[in-house]
Design a protein around this motif. Structure first.
Motif, short mmCIF file in Angstrom:
data_model
loop_
_atom_site.label_atom_id
_atom_site.label_comp_id
_atom_site.label_asym_id
_atom_site.label_seq_id
_atom_site.Cartn_x
_atom_site.Cartn_y
_atom_site.Cartn_z
N GLU A 1 38.76 30.12 43.56
CA GLU A 1 39.81 28.87 43.19
C GLU A 1 40.58 29.45 41.64
OE1 GLU A 1 36.59 29.07 43.75
OE2 GLU A 1 35.15 28.23 42.84
N THR B 1 43.44 32.52 39.96
CA THR B 1 45.23 32.32 39.40
C THR B 1 44.61 31.83 38.07
OG1 THR B 1 46.35 31.79 41.13
CG2 THR B 1 47.00 30.74 39.08
N ALA C 1 44.11 36.00 36.27
CA ALA C 1 45.77 36.39 36.23
C ALA C 1 46.29 35.40 35.54
CB ALA C 1 46.20 36.18 37.36
N ALA C 2 45.67 34.24 35.26
CA ALA C 2 46.74 34.34 33.93
C ALA C 2 46.27 34.69 32.91
CB ALA C 2 47.29 32.81 33.64
#
Length: 199
Positions: free
Chosen positions: A34, A37, A40-41
């Motif tokens: 979860e 993302t 990665a940001a």
């Protein structure tokens, strides 16, 4: 704060890189689906932040935002920063491939330290603006401290350079603190959920 190849002794590079390798393994084991993302940001944010240079006297300093990354994704910071450093080394020539482990330690370990400091009970008693300022300030402080220590122990002739780096980066610590404070206030206002969730 990127160290280029050939600056440090082989022994120093090997020891610090071995520590980074262990931390990278722990980071990979800590990956949560979860939060991929968000990780990665954070990798992209670190990559872009280093492009923002601030003139300071005869030199320039750049942002890293490792404190912010640390409190948002904890141990996953290591893998996020590692990916950004690899891309910077290969595409832009920032740092070097051989010194990648050293640069990873200098940038990744402060993120972990700030993550644990941020989640201490005593820290939660601080004024919110002060706490957010310290996130940025301490991230850069520890990165500078580790860089100075590694240089100092690598070669005796780097003694003056290690002291100079600390003096020059004292301005960067304050700027990082201020920018982190505004950034975290914005995140709290627009997306408070990621500040409440511990990694």
């Amino acid at each position: 704060m990127h160290i280029a190849d050939g600056v440090l002794t082989l022994e120093s590079t090997a020891v610090v890189s071995a520590i980074s390798l262990v931390c990278l393994y722990i980071s990979i084991k800590s990956i949560k689906d979860e939060k991929i993302t968000l990780a990665a940001a954070m990798s992209a944010m670190f990559f872009i932040a280093t492009f923002i240079h601030v003139p300071l006297g005869v030199t320039q300093i750049h942002l890293v935002l490792i404190g912010v990354i640390g409190i948002l994704i904890g141990w996953m910071s290591f893998i996020s920063i590692f990916i950004a450093l690899v891309l910077q080394a290969l595409l832009l020539g920032y740092g070097g491939v051989v010194s990648l482990g050293v640069n990873l330690f200098v940038m990744g370990m402060p993120a972990i330290i700030v993550y644990y400091l941020y989640n201490m009970d005593i820290t939660n008693r601080l004024n919110e603006k002060v706490k957010f300022f310290l996130v940025g300030f301490l991230g850069t402080f520890f990165a500078t401290l580790f860089l100075a220590i590694i240089l100092l122990f690598s070669k005796p002739e780097y003694e003056y350079a290690s002291y100079t780096i600390f003096i020059v980066d004292s301005g960067a610590m304050i700027i990082e603190g201020i920018i982190s404070m505004f950034l975290l206030q914005f995140i709290k206002k627009t997306y408070p959920k990621i500040l409440k969730a511990k990694s």
